[in-house]
Design an enzyme around this catalytic site. Structure first.
Site, short mmCIF file in Angstrom:
data_model
loop_
_atom_site.label_atom_id
_atom_site.label_comp_id
_atom_site.label_asym_id
_atom_site.label_seq_id
_atom_site.Cartn_x
_atom_site.Cartn_y
_atom_site.Cartn_z
N TYR A 205 56.95 68.71 34.17
CA TYR A 205 57.52 67.95 35.29
C TYR A 205 58.42 68.86 36.14
O TYR A 205 58.30 68.89 37.37
CB TYR A 205 58.31 66.76 34.75
CG TYR A 205 58.93 65.88 35.80
CD1 TYR A 205 58.17 64.91 36.45
CD2 TYR A 205 60.28 66.00 36.16
CE1 TYR A 205 58.74 64.08 37.42
CE2 TYR A 205 60.85 65.19 37.12
CZ TYR A 205 60.08 64.23 37.75
OH TYR A 205 60.65 63.42 38.72
N LYS B 299 57.89 70.00 40.09
CA LYS B 299 58.84 69.69 41.16
C LYS B 299 59.39 70.97 41.81
O LYS B 299 59.70 70.98 43.00
CB LYS B 299 59.97 68.81 40.62
CG LYS B 299 59.49 67.41 40.20
CD LYS B 299 58.91 66.64 41.38
CE LYS B 299 58.59 65.20 41.02
NZ LYS B 299 58.09 64.41 42.17
N1 LIG Z 1 63.49 57.92 39.01
C1 LIG Z 1 64.11 59.08 39.06
O1 LIG Z 1 65.14 59.28 38.42
C2 LIG Z 1 63.58 60.21 39.91
C3 LIG Z 1 64.37 61.35 40.05
C4 LIG Z 1 63.92 62.41 40.83
C5 LIG Z 1 62.68 62.34 41.44
N2 LIG Z 1 61.92 61.23 41.29
C6 LIG Z 1 60.61 61.22 41.96
O2 LIG Z 1 60.56 60.15 42.87
C7 LIG Z 1 59.22 59.68 43.00
C8 LIG Z 1 59.18 58.19 42.75
O3 LIG Z 1 59.64 57.93 41.43
P1 LIG Z 1 60.06 56.48 40.91
O4 LIG Z 1 61.15 56.70 39.96
O5 LIG Z 1 60.24 55.57 42.06
O6 LIG Z 1 58.75 56.11 40.06
P2 LIG Z 1 58.00 54.71 39.82
O7 LIG Z 1 57.18 54.91 38.59
O8 LIG Z 1 58.95 53.57 39.88
O9 LIG Z 1 57.02 54.60 41.08
C9 LIG Z 1 55.99 55.55 41.26
C10 LIG Z 1 54.87 54.92 42.05
O10 LIG Z 1 53.85 55.92 42.20
C11 LIG Z 1 52.59 55.33 41.91
N3 LIG Z 1 51.67 56.35 41.41
C12 LIG Z 1 51.69 56.99 40.22
N4 LIG Z 1 50.66 57.85 40.13
C13 LIG Z 1 49.97 57.73 41.31
C14 LIG Z 1 48.80 58.35 41.82
N5 LIG Z 1 48.11 59.25 41.09
N6 LIG Z 1 48.39 58.03 43.06
C15 LIG Z 1 49.08 57.12 43.78
N7 LIG Z 1 50.17 56.47 43.35
C16 LIG Z 1 50.61 56.79 42.12
C17 LIG Z 1 52.87 54.26 40.85
O11 LIG Z 1 51.85 53.28 40.82
C18 LIG Z 1 54.21 53.72 41.35
O12 LIG Z 1 54.03 52.67 42.26
C19 LIG Z 1 58.39 60.50 42.01
O13 LIG Z 1 57.80 61.60 42.68
C20 LIG Z 1 59.44 60.99 41.01
O14 LIG Z 1 59.04 62.17 40.36
C21 LIG Z 1 62.33 60.16 40.53
#
Ligand SMILES: NC(=O)c1ccc[n+]([C@@H]2O[C@H](COP(=O)([O-])OP(=O)(O)OC[C@H]3O[C@@H](n4cnc5c(N)ncnc54)[C@H](O)[C@@H]3O)[C@@H](O)[C@H]2O)c1
Length: 262
Positions: A158, A162
């Site tokens: 991961y 990133k």
């Molecule tokens: N939650 C955190 O703490 C955090 C921190 C830093 C970065 N992020 C990044 O932010 C972004 C969103 O994360 P989140 O926490 O909202 O996650 P989440 O799991 O709540 O939402 C992710 C969404 O992406 C969709 N998804 C997953 N794989 C997919 C694919 N192959 N094609 C299309 N859609 C797909 C899922 O269906 C879901 O709706 C991600 O890139 C994650 O890495 C999250």
């Protein structure tokens, strides 16, 4: 004087907008006057978000997309552009993550993380750039993560995926700058979303600790003293998508309550 809506009349395609951060960005952009294309594997969740956007008086459409498939990225982005008549903003938000020990991580798991988090970002960017370059305008926002700089021993794939998003943001920003298109990234911290709840459950199993314990430990490290909410990220995304950020490109903005001060 009332301030004008920042994204009035814009069209944004947001991947992964059915949940978490993507949903919050979609709703914030709609509040700011944008119409939204929701592109997600989860169509049912996408339709629920589309309903919330329509209740705000904006247009929303849902497209089934697996960002790991470059042909689908191109087809969906071209379809949305045709349906809405234009595409001003692309948010590459869809992402996945799982904690895994160094000795357990398989090549298939590594490839899947990169297929979604990294290849998905690039091939959606490429598809949008094909449309934006002749129009000489566009804004692209990628979701990186604090994990690109603050590595965890159980998030090797991961974190690497990133860090690659930060690099792709910089190189595509250089490639697209002569065409009037900006590319920037957001690096959130510990955000209260379904993804983090899934990470917490998986960590509990790997570490043999109670569910909720890893979340508690991580939140305790945040200088601002509270967990990040998806809306904390969405406000900065709205800034990057607006005219106020026209002179910024290739940047990664950290939104993580002070965890990493760069
Ligand atoms: N939650 C955190 O703490 C955090 C921190 C830093 C970065 N992020 C990044 O932010 C972004 C969103 O994360 P989140 O926490 O909202 O996650 P989440 O799991 O709540 O939402 C992710 C969404 O992406 C969709 N998804 C997953 N794989 C997919 C694919 N192959 N094609 C299309 N859609 C797909 C899922 O269906 C879901 O709706 C991600 O890139 C994650 O890495 C999250």
């Amino acid at each position: 004087m009332e301030s004008p809506l920042r994204l009035q009349g814009s069209v944004a395609l947001i991947t992964g907008a059915a949940s978490g951060i993507g949903r919050a960005i979609a709703l914030r952009f709609a509040h700011e006057g944008a119409d939204i294309a929701i592109a997600d594997l989860n169509v049912e969740g996408g339709q629920a978000v589309a309903g919330e956007i329509q209740a705000l008086g904006r247009t929303a459409r849902v497209y089934r997309l697996d960002v790991a498939n470059p042909d689908e990225c191109r087809a969906v982005i071209e379809r949305a552009d045709a349906d809405f008549g234009k595409l001003d903003i692309l948010v590459n938000n869809a992402g996945i993550g799982h904690p895994r020990n160094l000795l357990d991580l398989t090549p298939e798991q590594w490839d899947q993380t990169f297929a979604v988090n990294t290849r998905g970002v690039f091939f959606c960017t490429q598809a949008a750039a094909r449309l934006m370059i002749p129009r000489k305008r566009g804004k692209i926002i990628n979701l990186a993560s604090i994990a690109a700089r603050m590595n965890g021993p159980q998030m090797i794939d991961y974190s690497a995926s990133k860090a690659a998003v930060v690099s792709i943001t910089q190189s595509t920003a250089k490639a697209l700058a002569p065409h009037g298109i900006t590319v920037n990234a957001l690096a959130p911290g510990i955000v209260d979303t379904p993804l983090w709840r899934q990470l917490d459950r998986e960590w509990a199993e790997i570490e043999g600790i109670p569910i909720g314990e890893m979340w508690k430990r991580r939140v305790a490290m945040i200088p601002l003293g509270r967990a990040e909410q998806p809306e904390d990220v969405a406000g900065v995304a709205a800034f990057l998508a607006s005219k106020d950020a026209d002179y910024m490109t290739g940047q990664t903005l950290h939104i993580e309550g002070g965890l990493v001060m760069v």
